[in-house]
Scaffold this motif. Structure first.
Motif, mmCIF file in Angstrom:
data_model
loop_
_atom_site.group_PDB
_atom_site.id
_atom_site.type_symbol
_atom_site.label_atom_id
_atom_site.label_comp_id
_atom_site.label_asym_id
_atom_site.label_seq_id
_atom_site.Cartn_x
_atom_site.Cartn_y
_atom_site.Cartn_z
ATOM 1 N N ALA A 28 0.952 -1.304 -0.073
ATOM 2 C CA ALA A 28 -0.013 0.104 -0.077
ATOM 3 C C ALA A 28 1.066 0.975 -0.005
ATOM 4 O O ALA A 28 1.524 1.504 0.891
ATOM 5 N N TYR A 43 2.976 7.373 -12.795
ATOM 6 C CA TYR A 43 2.755 6.391 -12.122
ATOM 7 C C TYR A 43 3.397 5.190 -13.197
ATOM 8 O O TYR A 43 2.503 4.488 -13.893
ATOM 9 N N LEU A 81 1.750 12.280 -14.019
ATOM 10 C CA LEU A 81 1.764 13.219 -13.088
ATOM 11 C C LEU A 81 2.089 14.654 -13.489
ATOM 12 O O LEU A 81 2.268 15.528 -12.688
#
Ligand code: TPP
Length: 515
Positions: free
Chosen positions: A383, A439, A464
């Motif tokens: 995560a 990403y 981004l």
């Protein structure tokens, strides 16, 4: 003594003397009680994901839990992603989650929510404290449970009236339960399969220096190969430490590494599986006909098992250790490879490296294998947004050690507020932002899962840029001095300068990727 005072005194008595906090009204008595118990250091974080990730980093470096202080269900919910990472890393951690006073709960006030459901998703132990007279015992049990082997996330829900009422007592935290010893029959089984087509697959305690040394002795004496889990909780590395490859993240590369293995011996590790399902690829990464053996499960004493194994099968063998060597300082374009060489060339003695570099980090292991001994923390639960908080917690835990935080740009933005806590606490953290403006990993995954790619609208979700993120401005705004590097020479100069100057620094490393 009121409940809040007993909570803090019990925590401190049990060795939990750091609390990463983001409080609200229901935690005000806890906040007030900090002035009664100066042994507790409370560290303010500006987002709960920073508090939980910092507690994770702290635990990885000390082996002891930190506490968090979180505000009802929404505060706990904001911290869940990094509690998930902590749970997957099997670290000890104690959440104190304030709640409404018991009589207020039935009024369904705006912040009322199902705290237990949120806590249950990421905790090995959850309790709502129902009586001030018993709150000390509840805290003691939370600390003891969190600190067992393996470590766990323990969540104590603390109603406001339990905190503010008088009549509480401090409770003693029972001693830490030691890890269970591996039975001799298991050692017999594993000793019987060690050889050239065997891999010892290492995680948890097995990748501490002691674990790696014992494993490397077994390897040297038997021809068995060593591999570490892809994302270890904390791995010892560098000159004088056995250099053990981490299983690659990409399933094809991982399968290649495991091809031909007939016996896979798990040491504190789970069987290796792909992070995700991909069409036409198996989820299990070991060959189908490979026999899987368990030397130690998480929570068992894997280091003792490895030592016993080494004593039995390879008493005279000498483990192969990494020789001291560093890359040359690179010049020219700033790429993931030259960034890794800068880190390898300059990494200081006893550094703590927090690695959330993602795709920009592929050259780091090779470039740092012969650097002075250091510890490496990784994103165990997958995560993202753990790196900056974990670096913060690691720096609180080890004020005498330099922390190097290698941080992918997209992931940095989940918990960028951690920089403010680093500035306020004057933590010695050097952050290098791996600024690839994308990403990037997801661009690869788009193809790997067989989705149509190349579309403009899909591309926008992985990019981004427009506007580009200004990490120098972001860091400066959060109180951390920052510079930008666009060449290898600039990165080397700025990295060296940041390492010698105390306190936090950030370098925005603008990476050239692709061509
Ligand atoms: C909490 C969470 N949200 C979303 C994701 C999905 N995800 C995985 S990688 C990634 C992007 C990473 O980009 P960046 O940090 O810039 O690294 P890069 O891929 O460019 O190396 C995302 C959104 C995740 N793993 N965890």
């Amino acid at each position: 003594m009121n409940g809040a005072q007993a909570v803090i005194r019990t925590l401190v008595g049990g060795g939990v003397d750091i609390c990463f906090a983001n409080p609200g009204t229901s935690e005000m008595h806890f906040v007030a009680a900090l002035d009664d118990v100066p042994e507790m250091r409370a560290v303010l974080t500006l987002f709960e994901g920073v508090a939980t990730g910092a507690a994770d980093g702290y635990a990885r470096m000390t082996g002891r839990p930190a506490a968090t202080l979180l505000h009802l269900g929404p505060g706990l919910g904001n911290g869940v992603a990094n509690l998930h990472n902590a749970r997957r890393a099997a670290v000890p951690l104690v959440n104190v989650v304030g709640d409404h006073a018991l009589a207020h709960k039935r009024l369904d006030a705006p912040l009322e929510s199902d705290i237990d459901a949120i806590a249950g998703a990421v905790s090995g132990w959850v309790r709502r404290s129902l009586a001030t007279s018993a709150v000390g015992e509840d805290v003691a049990e939370a600390v003891a449970t969190a600190s067992g082997a393996p470590g766990q996330v323990a969540t104590l829900v603390l109603p406001a009236d339990v905190s503010w009422s008088e009549g509480a007592e401090v409770a003693a935290v029972p001693g830490r339960r030691p890890a269970a010893l591996v039975p001799p029959a298991v050692l017999d089984e594993v000793a019987g399969v060690l050889g050239g087509s065997t891999v010892l697959f290492l995680a948890g305690e097995a990748v501490t220096e002691e674990g790696l040394l014992a494993a490397a002795q077994v390897a040297a004496g038997t021809g068995a190969r060593l591999l570490a889990t892809t994302f270890p909780t904390r791995m010892a590395r560098g000159a004088g430490v056995p250099d053990v490859l981490k299983l690659p993240y990409a399933p094809q590369a991982a399968m290649k590494e495991l091809a031909g293995v007939e016996h896979l011996v798990l040491v504190g590790a789970k069987e290796p599986v792909a992070f995700f399902a991909y069409p036409d690829l198996p989820g299990r990464l070991a060959p189908e006909d490979c026999a899987v053996h368990v030397l130690s499960r998480p929570g068992e004493d894997g280091v003792a098992a490895l030592r016993a194994l080494a004593e039995r099968v390879a008493p005279e063998a000498t483990p192969v250790l990494s020789e001291p060597h560093r890359p040359e300082l690179p010049t020219g374009a700033l790429t993931p490879a030259s960034m890794a060489d800068v880190v390898g060339a300059l990494l200081p003695e006893r550094a703590i490296v927090v690695d959330e570099a993602l795709t920009s980090g592929i050259h780091l292991s090779a470039a740092t294998a012969g650097a002075p001994p250091h510890d490496w923390l990784t994103l165990t639960g997958g995560a993202i947004g753990q790196g900056l908080p974990a670096a913060t917690g690691a720096a609180v835990a080890c004020p005498d050690r330099p922390v190097v935080s290698l941080q992918a740009d997209g992931s940095a933005m989940y918990t960028i507020q951690a920089l403010w806590t680093q500035a306020r606490e004057r933590l010695d953290v050097t952050t290098v932002i791996c600024d690839n403006g994308a990403y990037a990993i997801l661009a690869g995954e788009l193809q790997n899962v067989g989705a149509r790619s190349g579309g403009e609208r899909a591309g926008q979700l992985l990019d981004l840029g427009s506007p580009g993120l200004d990490f120098v401005a972001l860091a400066t705004g959060l109180g951390v001095p920052a510079t930008r590097a666009t060449t290898a020479e600039e990165l080397a100069e700025q990295f060296a300068a940041a390492l010698v100057e105390p306190g936090p620094h950030l370098i925005d490393a603008v990476l050239r990727t692709g061509s």
